[in-house]
Design an enzyme around this catalytic site. Structure first.
Site, PDB file in Angstrom:
ATOM      1  N   ASN A 112      -3.690  65.421  -0.782  1.00 11.14           N
ATOM      2  CA  ASN A 112      -2.380  65.672  -0.157  1.00 11.14           C
ATOM      3  C   ASN A 112      -1.233  65.558  -1.164  1.00 11.14           C
ATOM      4  O   ASN A 112      -0.066  65.634  -0.773  1.00 11.14           O
ATOM      5  CB  ASN A 112      -2.149  64.727   1.036  1.00 11.14           C
ATOM      6  CG  ASN A 112      -1.973  63.283   0.617  1.00 11.14           C
ATOM      7  OD1 ASN A 112      -2.098  62.943  -0.563  1.00 11.14           O
ATOM      8  ND2 ASN A 112      -1.696  62.416   1.578  1.00 11.14           N
TER       9      ASN A 112
ATOM     10  N   ILE B 266      -8.298  59.586 -11.891  1.00  8.54           N
ATOM     11  CA  ILE B 266      -9.726  59.689 -12.202  1.00  8.54           C
ATOM     12  C   ILE B 266     -10.223  61.111 -11.931  1.00  8.54           C
ATOM     13  O   ILE B 266     -10.954  61.694 -12.740  1.00  8.54           O
ATOM     14  CB  ILE B 266     -10.528  58.626 -11.426  1.00  8.54           C
ATOM     15  CG1 ILE B 266     -10.144  57.220 -11.946  1.00  8.54           C
ATOM     16  CG2 ILE B 266     -12.035  58.850 -11.570  1.00  8.54           C
ATOM     17  CD1 ILE B 266     -10.686  56.053 -11.157  1.00  8.54           C
TER      18      ILE B 266
ATOM     19  N   LYS C  11     -11.357  48.836   1.268  1.00  4.08           N
ATOM     20  CA  LYS C  11     -12.454  49.325   0.423  1.00  4.08           C
ATOM     21  C   LYS C  11     -13.789  48.729   0.866  1.00  4.08           C
ATOM     22  O   LYS C  11     -14.817  49.400   0.858  1.00  4.08           O
ATOM     23  CB  LYS C  11     -12.175  48.990  -1.043  1.00  4.08           C
ATOM     24  CG  LYS C  11     -11.070  49.819  -1.656  1.00  4.08           C
ATOM     25  CD  LYS C  11     -11.565  51.236  -1.902  1.00  4.08           C
ATOM     26  CE  LYS C  11     -10.517  52.140  -2.482  1.00  4.08           C
ATOM     27  NZ  LYS C  11     -10.970  53.527  -2.619  1.00  4.08           N
TER      28      LYS C  11
ATOM     29  N   TYR D 155      -5.796  46.238   0.620  1.00  4.07           N
ATOM     30  CA  TYR D 155      -6.500  47.291  -0.126  1.00  4.07           C
ATOM     31  C   TYR D 155      -7.984  46.935  -0.289  1.00  4.07           C
ATOM     32  O   TYR D 155      -8.864  47.776  -0.065  1.00  4.07           O
ATOM     33  CB  TYR D 155      -5.823  47.472  -1.487  1.00  4.07           C
ATOM     34  CG  TYR D 155      -6.580  48.313  -2.487  1.00  4.07           C
ATOM     35  CD1 TYR D 155      -6.561  49.703  -2.406  1.00  4.07           C
ATOM     36  CD2 TYR D 155      -7.301  47.722  -3.529  1.00  4.07           C
ATOM     37  CE1 TYR D 155      -7.252  50.478  -3.340  1.00  4.07           C
ATOM     38  CE2 TYR D 155      -7.985  48.487  -4.455  1.00  4.07           C
ATOM     39  CZ  TYR D 155      -7.964  49.863  -4.354  1.00  4.07           C
ATOM     40  OH  TYR D 155      -8.645  50.618  -5.276  1.00  4.07           O
TER      41      TYR D 155
ATOM     42  N   ASN E 214     -11.093  47.944 -14.051  1.00  3.18           N
ATOM     43  CA  ASN E 214      -9.783  48.541 -14.405  1.00  3.18           C
ATOM     44  C   ASN E 214     -10.000  49.749 -15.302  1.00  3.18           C
ATOM     45  O   ASN E 214     -10.429  49.599 -16.449  1.00  3.18           O
ATOM     46  CB  ASN E 214      -8.931  47.525 -15.168  1.00  3.18           C
ATOM     47  CG  ASN E 214      -8.254  46.569 -14.243  1.00  3.18           C
ATOM     48  OD1 ASN E 214      -8.935  45.886 -13.488  1.00  3.18           O
ATOM     49  ND2 ASN E 214      -6.944  46.527 -14.281  1.00  3.18           N
TER      50      ASN E 214
ATOM     51  N   ALA F 143      -7.435  57.965  -1.857  1.00  2.00           N
ATOM     52  CA  ALA F 143      -7.115  56.660  -1.279  1.00  2.00           C
ATOM     53  C   ALA F 143      -5.655  56.362  -1.553  1.00  2.00           C
ATOM     54  O   ALA F 143      -5.053  56.952  -2.454  1.00  2.00           O
ATOM     55  CB  ALA F 143      -7.980  55.569  -1.925  1.00  2.00           C
TER      56      ALA F 143
ATOM     57  N   GLY G 288      -1.314  61.976  -6.770  1.00  2.00           N
ATOM     58  CA  GLY G 288      -1.637  62.936  -7.822  1.00  2.00           C
ATOM     59  C   GLY G 288      -0.986  64.278  -7.506  1.00  2.00           C
ATOM     60  O   GLY G 288      -0.364  64.449  -6.453  1.00  2.00           O
TER      61      GLY G 288
ATOM     62  N   ASP H 197      -4.621  66.416   4.167  1.00  2.00           N
ATOM     63  CA  ASP H 197      -4.678  64.963   4.333  1.00  2.00           C
ATOM     64  C   ASP H 197      -5.983  64.536   4.997  1.00  2.00           C
ATOM     65  O   ASP H 197      -6.392  65.116   5.996  1.00  2.00           O
ATOM     66  CB  ASP H 197      -3.484  64.537   5.213  1.00  2.00           C
ATOM     67  CG  ASP H 197      -3.176  63.072   5.054  1.00  2.00           C
ATOM     68  OD1 ASP H 197      -4.051  62.231   5.344  1.00  2.00           O
ATOM     69  OD2 ASP H 197      -2.064  62.768   4.607  1.00  2.00           O
TER      70      ASP H 197
HETATM   71  N1  NAD Z   1      -7.884  53.569 -11.381  1.00  2.00           N
HETATM   72  C1  NAD Z   1      -8.551  52.421 -11.246  1.00  2.00           C
HETATM   73  O1  NAD Z   1      -8.488  51.542 -12.126  1.00  2.00           O
HETATM   74  C2  NAD Z   1      -9.388  52.176 -10.011  1.00  2.00           C
HETATM   75  C3  NAD Z   1     -10.028  50.930  -9.890  1.00  2.00           C
HETATM   76  C4  NAD Z   1     -10.811  50.700  -8.757  1.00  2.00           C
HETATM   77  C5  NAD Z   1     -10.972  51.690  -7.799  1.00  2.00           C
HETATM   78  N2  NAD Z   1     -10.332  52.881  -7.942  1.00  2.00           N
HETATM   79  C6  NAD Z   1     -10.498  53.887  -6.887  1.00  2.00           C
HETATM   80  O2  NAD Z   1     -10.788  55.153  -7.476  1.00  2.00           O
HETATM   81  C7  NAD Z   1     -10.229  56.199  -6.677  1.00  2.00           C
HETATM   82  C8  NAD Z   1      -9.363  57.101  -7.545  1.00  2.00           C
HETATM   83  O3  NAD Z   1      -8.352  56.306  -8.158  1.00  2.00           O
HETATM   84  P1  NAD Z   1      -7.230  56.914  -9.087  1.00  2.00           P
HETATM   85  O4  NAD Z   1      -6.896  55.872 -10.083  1.00  2.00           O
HETATM   86  O5  NAD Z   1      -7.591  58.276  -9.527  1.00  2.00           O
HETATM   87  O6  NAD Z   1      -6.019  56.958  -8.043  1.00  2.00           O
HETATM   88  P2  NAD Z   1      -4.843  58.027  -7.826  1.00  2.00           P
HETATM   89  O7  NAD Z   1      -3.849  57.338  -6.989  1.00  2.00           O
HETATM   90  O8  NAD Z   1      -4.426  58.598  -9.139  1.00  2.00           O
HETATM   91  O9  NAD Z   1      -5.575  59.163  -7.008  1.00  2.00           O
HETATM   92  C9  NAD Z   1      -5.775  59.110  -5.620  1.00  2.00           C
HETATM   93  C10 NAD Z   1      -5.585  60.525  -5.106  1.00  2.00           C
HETATM   94  O10 NAD Z   1      -5.752  60.514  -3.674  1.00  2.00           O
HETATM   95  C11 NAD Z   1      -4.759  61.340  -3.103  1.00  2.00           C
HETATM   96  N3  NAD Z   1      -4.530  60.897  -1.713  1.00  2.00           N
HETATM   97  C12 NAD Z   1      -3.922  59.756  -1.301  1.00  2.00           C
HETATM   98  N4  NAD Z   1      -3.867  59.703   0.040  1.00  2.00           N
HETATM   99  C13 NAD Z   1      -4.469  60.837   0.495  1.00  2.00           C
HETATM  100  C14 NAD Z   1      -4.724  61.361   1.794  1.00  2.00           C
HETATM  101  N5  NAD Z   1      -4.329  60.706   2.883  1.00  2.00           N
HETATM  102  N6  NAD Z   1      -5.350  62.557   1.894  1.00  2.00           N
HETATM  103  C15 NAD Z   1      -5.730  63.245   0.767  1.00  2.00           C
HETATM  104  N7  NAD Z   1      -5.510  62.795  -0.484  1.00  2.00           N
HETATM  105  C16 NAD Z   1      -4.891  61.600  -0.621  1.00  2.00           C
HETATM  106  C17 NAD Z   1      -3.535  61.155  -3.992  1.00  2.00           C
HETATM  107  O11 NAD Z   1      -2.597  62.213  -3.902  1.00  2.00           O
HETATM  108  C18 NAD Z   1      -4.184  61.069  -5.377  1.00  2.00           C
HETATM  109  O12 NAD Z   1      -4.258  62.335  -6.013  1.00  2.00           O
HETATM  110  C19 NAD Z   1      -9.457  55.507  -5.555  1.00  2.00           C
HETATM  111  O13 NAD Z   1     -10.257  55.483  -4.391  1.00  2.00           O
HETATM  112  C20 NAD Z   1      -9.240  54.101  -6.078  1.00  2.00           C
HETATM  113  O14 NAD Z   1      -9.097  53.170  -5.027  1.00  2.00           O
HETATM  114  C21 NAD Z   1      -9.533  53.145  -9.028  1.00  2.00           C
END
Ligand code: NAD
Length: 312
Positions: free
Chosen positions: A34, A13, A146, A142, A171, A76, A38, A54
């Site tokens: 971190n 995202i 949240k 999870y 989603n 996350a 991603g 981190d």
């Molecule tokens: N993609 C979806 O459909 C969806 C749905 C509901 C909620 N979300 C929420 O949206 C947010 C972004 O989701 P996304 O799909 O881009 O996920 P993603 O996994 O692609 O991105 C999460 C990013 O957080 C970073 N990260 C993880 N642990 C870390 C830490 N300890 N310190 C620093 N960085 C850290 C990862 O490297 C990654 O780049 C998340 O909080 C997720 O829970 C996403």
């Protein structure tokens, strides 16, 4: 110009949101990530300040929030099934990490946070459409994490006057989702490899698939509107997995076959969920426009253009 920290900005995202925000000319962006899920490379040549670090490390977070006007908190551990395997890791990243962020924001006088939350995983198995007034029953760690972070955002708004918005994403699908295990990304990767799709259950389970650009529009409204509280962000339209597969077939059909294997339901997975987005429409001005069959076209094109990443 606003100074904005995007935690987790290298993820799916974040790497869609940041180019849109930069294009608007309204933001100078710092990213804290971190790179566990991603990668900085996903942001290409975006003009950002990058901190590889981190959320669990308080010093790093302290440094990251300095001079910021607002935070979009996306970082996350986003893997629902892994949270069942290892709830403690998920707790430390998602709850302790978010708490660190709020504490350091407060100390630095950063007064606005848009927190990425989730609908289905927080509410559990309830009759859809899900909405903000429902009592939560998370069924995986999870979702519990949240929910806890939503609680802290609300508490920091109530106790310290922070503007805190928690956006419950449904989603999300879109380009730059190669590393994701979510259903659209997982299906498209298998189509590319010429493998059959795996459906857990009979495919009647429903989800609310929102195109990432529409969702990012909602995140931007969360930064810019003078609101606090919880908002569902999706489309309000239920789509069964079987309907999703039909839509994928319509997009990829000319060049790729789509076979499907049906397996047993998995524990911790919700059967039906889609959301009511009226509150976001009314209070944020959120207005998603992209139909699934239209949104899948650029996503599939992106997967085709980036097929070489699959080897990596
Ligand atoms: N993609 C979806 O459909 C969806 C749905 C509901 C909620 N979300 C929420 O949206 C947010 C972004 O989701 P996304 O799909 O881009 O996920 P993603 O996994 O692609 O991105 C999460 C990013 O957080 C970073 N990260 C993880 N642990 C870390 C830490 N300890 N310190 C620093 N960085 C850290 C990862 O490297 C990654 O780049 C998340 O909080 C997720 O829970 C996403």
């Amino acid at each position: 110009m606003k100074n904005l920290l995007v935690t987790g900005g290298c993820g799916f995202i974040g790497s869609n949101l940041i180019p849109l925000l930069l294009e608007s000319g309204a933001y100078r962006i710092r990213v804290l990530d971190n790179e566990s899920l991603g990668k900085r490379a996903f942001l290409g040549d975006c003009d950002i300040e990058f901190i590889h670090g981190d959320l669990r490390d308080r010093e790093t977070v302290r440094h990251a929030v300095q001079g910021m006007d607002a935070v979009v908190h996306l970082a996350a551990d986003t893997r629902v099934m892994d949270s069942i395997e290892n709830p403690e890791y998920n707790f430390n990243v998602n709850v302790v990490g978010s708490f660190n962020l709020l504490m350091e924001m407060r100390a630095a006088g950063v007064n606005r946070i848009v927190n990425a939350s989730t609908g289905g995983a927080i509410l559990g198995e309830v009759d859809p459409p899900v909405h903000e007034g429902m009592v939560p029953h998370p069924i995986a760690p999870y979702g519990a994490a949240k929910l806890s972070v939503e609680g802290y955002c609300s508490a920091f708004a109530g106790a310290y006057g922070m503007k805190a918005v928690s956006l419950r994403f449904s989603n999300v699908y879109g380009p730059r989702s190669f590393h994701k295990g979510s259903v659209v990304a997982a299906f498209l990767k298998r189509v590319l490899k010429g493998q059959p799709l795996t459906v857990y259950g009979d495919g009647s389970q429903q989800r609310d698939y929102v195109y990432v650009d529409d969702l990012c529009g909602g995140i931007r409204l969360g930064i810019e509107q003078d609101v606090s509280g919880v908002f569902q962000l999706g489309t309000g339209i239920p789509t069964s997995v079987n309907q999703l597969i039909d839509a994928i077939r319509a997009v990829v059909g000319r060049t790729h076959d789509v076979e499907v294997n049906y397996e047993d339901f998995r524990a911790g997975e919700i059967l039906h969920t889609y959301c009511n987005i009226e509150k976001a429409r009314q209070e944020l001005g959120y207005d998603p426009q992209t139909r699934l069959q239209d949104g899948l076209v650029p996503v599939w094109q992106w997967f085709l253009d980036n097929a070489d990443r699959m080897a990596a």
